[in-house]
Write a protein that holds these residues in place. Structure first.
Motif, PDB file in Angstrom:
ATOM      1  N   PRO A 196       0.813  -1.213   0.000  1.00  0.00           N
ATOM      2  CA  PRO A 196       0.000   0.000   0.000  1.00  0.00           C
ATOM      3  C   PRO A 196       0.848   1.266   0.000  1.00  0.00           C
ATOM      4  O   PRO A 196       0.363   2.339  -0.361  1.00  0.00           O
ATOM      5  N   GLY A 200      -1.411   2.266  -2.611  1.00  0.00           N
ATOM      6  CA  GLY A 200      -2.553   2.331  -1.704  1.00  0.00           C
ATOM      7  C   GLY A 200      -2.977   3.748  -1.360  1.00  0.00           C
ATOM      8  O   GLY A 200      -2.233   4.708  -1.575  1.00  0.00           O
ATOM      9  N   ASN A 206      -6.170  -1.290   4.001  1.00  0.00           N
ATOM     10  CA  ASN A 206      -5.310  -2.023   3.072  1.00  0.00           C
ATOM     11  C   ASN A 206      -4.669  -3.207   3.781  1.00  0.00           C
ATOM     12  O   ASN A 206      -3.977  -3.025   4.788  1.00  0.00           O
TER      13      ASN A 206
END
Length: 252
Positions: A196, A200, A206
Motif C-alpha cells: 500500500p 494504496g 489495506n
C-alpha cells in the motif's frame, strides 16, 4: 493514476495536461478521462506534458522478465465524471450495497499473485448475510453464491454502479483506484505483490502481508502471503469499515 497526477499538475500550473508515452509524443487518451477539462482530449493541444506509459511509471523502479521493483509512492486520487445517462442507468439498482470483486484481471504481470481466492471471498459473503452484496462484470463473469450480479459492459458502467455503493471489497487494481476517485470506502486485499506504500490510499483499509514494498513477481509465488490474510481478518476489517461509514467517519 495518471489522471490523479494530471489533476495535481493542473492544480499547480493551471495548464491543460497532455498525457504522453514520452516527451514530445502525441497525447494519449482514456475514456475514463471524459469530462476532465484539464486533460487534453484527442487532437487537442496541451500546455504541459505528463509522461506515463508501461515503461515509465512513477511507482516502478525497474521491470524485467522476473517482474517489477517498486519505489515508494502514494497515488493521488483521480476524478471520474459520470454522465447523466450513466448515472440514470446505475440508479435503476437501489443503492446501499457492498461491491465485492473476487476476480483479478488476467494477462497482467503479477495477476496470479493478486488473487486472494474464490473460496475466501465466498466465505466472507457467507459470514456476513446481513450485507446486501453486489458483484459486477460481463456476462461471462462467475458470480459468487449469495450475491446480486449486475452485468456491466464497460468499466465506466461499473464505476457508475460503484459510486452508489456503501463500500467495496476486492483486490488491489482498477476498482480500488476507482473507489478513491469516487470517494467509496474500501477494504483492499494487497497480499504480498505490491505494498500500500506504493499503490494504496490512506483512507482505505489495506491488507498487506508481504515484506518491503512487495515482491513484484510476474509469475506465481510460492509464499503464503495470501493465505496469511484469512477470511476472518477480512470480515473484521469490513465490519470496522462499515462502522466508520455508519458513523460518517469515512470522509477524506
Amino acid at each position: 493514476m495518471a489522471a490523479g497526477e494530471a489533476r495535481l499538475l493542473h492544480k499547480r500550473t493551471g495548464k491543460v495536461v497532455g498525457v504522453v508515452s514520452a516527451l514530445g509524443a502525441c497525447a494519449s487518451y482514456s475514456v475514463l478521462w471524459r469530462g476532465l477539462d484539464y486533460i487534453a482530449g484527442p487532437g487537442e493541444q496541451s500546455e504541459i506534458q505528463l509522461v506515463d506509459s508501461p515503461r515509465s511509471r512513477r511507482y516502478r523502479e525497474r521491470a524485467d522478465g522476473m517482474g517489477s521493483t517498486w519505489r515508494e509512492y502514494r497515488p493521488i486520487p483521480a476524478e471520474i465524471v459520470l454522465t447523466a445517462i450513466e448515472q440514470d442507468i446505475a440508479a435503476r439498482v437501489p443503492g446501499g450495497f457492498v461491491v465485492v470483486e473476487p476476480h483479478v484481471k488476467r494477462g497482467r504481470d503479477g495477476a496470479v499473485n493478486k488473487d486472494w481466492g474464490w473460496q475466501r471471498y465466498a466465505e466472507v459473503v457467507a459470514s456476513l448475510p446481513e450485507i446486501r452484496w453486489l458483484q459486477m462484470g460481463d456476462r461471462y463473469s462467475r458470480p459468487l453464491p449469495g450475491v446480486e450480479f449486475v452485468p456491466t459492459a464497460t468499466f465506466r458502467q461499473a464505476c457508475a454502479l460503484l459510486a452508489r455503493a456503501r463500500a467495496y471489497l476486492g483486490p488491489e487494481g482498477g476498482l480500488h483506484h476507482a473507489c478513491a476517485a469516487l470517494r467509496v470506502p474500501a477494504v483492499v486485499i494487497f497480499g504480498g505483490y505490491v505494498s500500500p506504500s506504493v499503490t494504496g490510499y490512506h483512507h482505505h483499509i489495506n491488507l498487506f502481508s508481504g515484506s518491503g514494498l512487495g515482491c513484484g513477481r510476474s509469475l506465481a509465488c510460492d509464499c503464503s502471503c495470501m493465505s496469511t490474510i484469512t477470511y476472518e481478518l477480512v470480515v473484521a476489517a469490513l465490519r470496522t469499515l462499515l462502522l466508520r461509514v455508519d458513523r460518517s467517519d469515512s470522509s477524506f
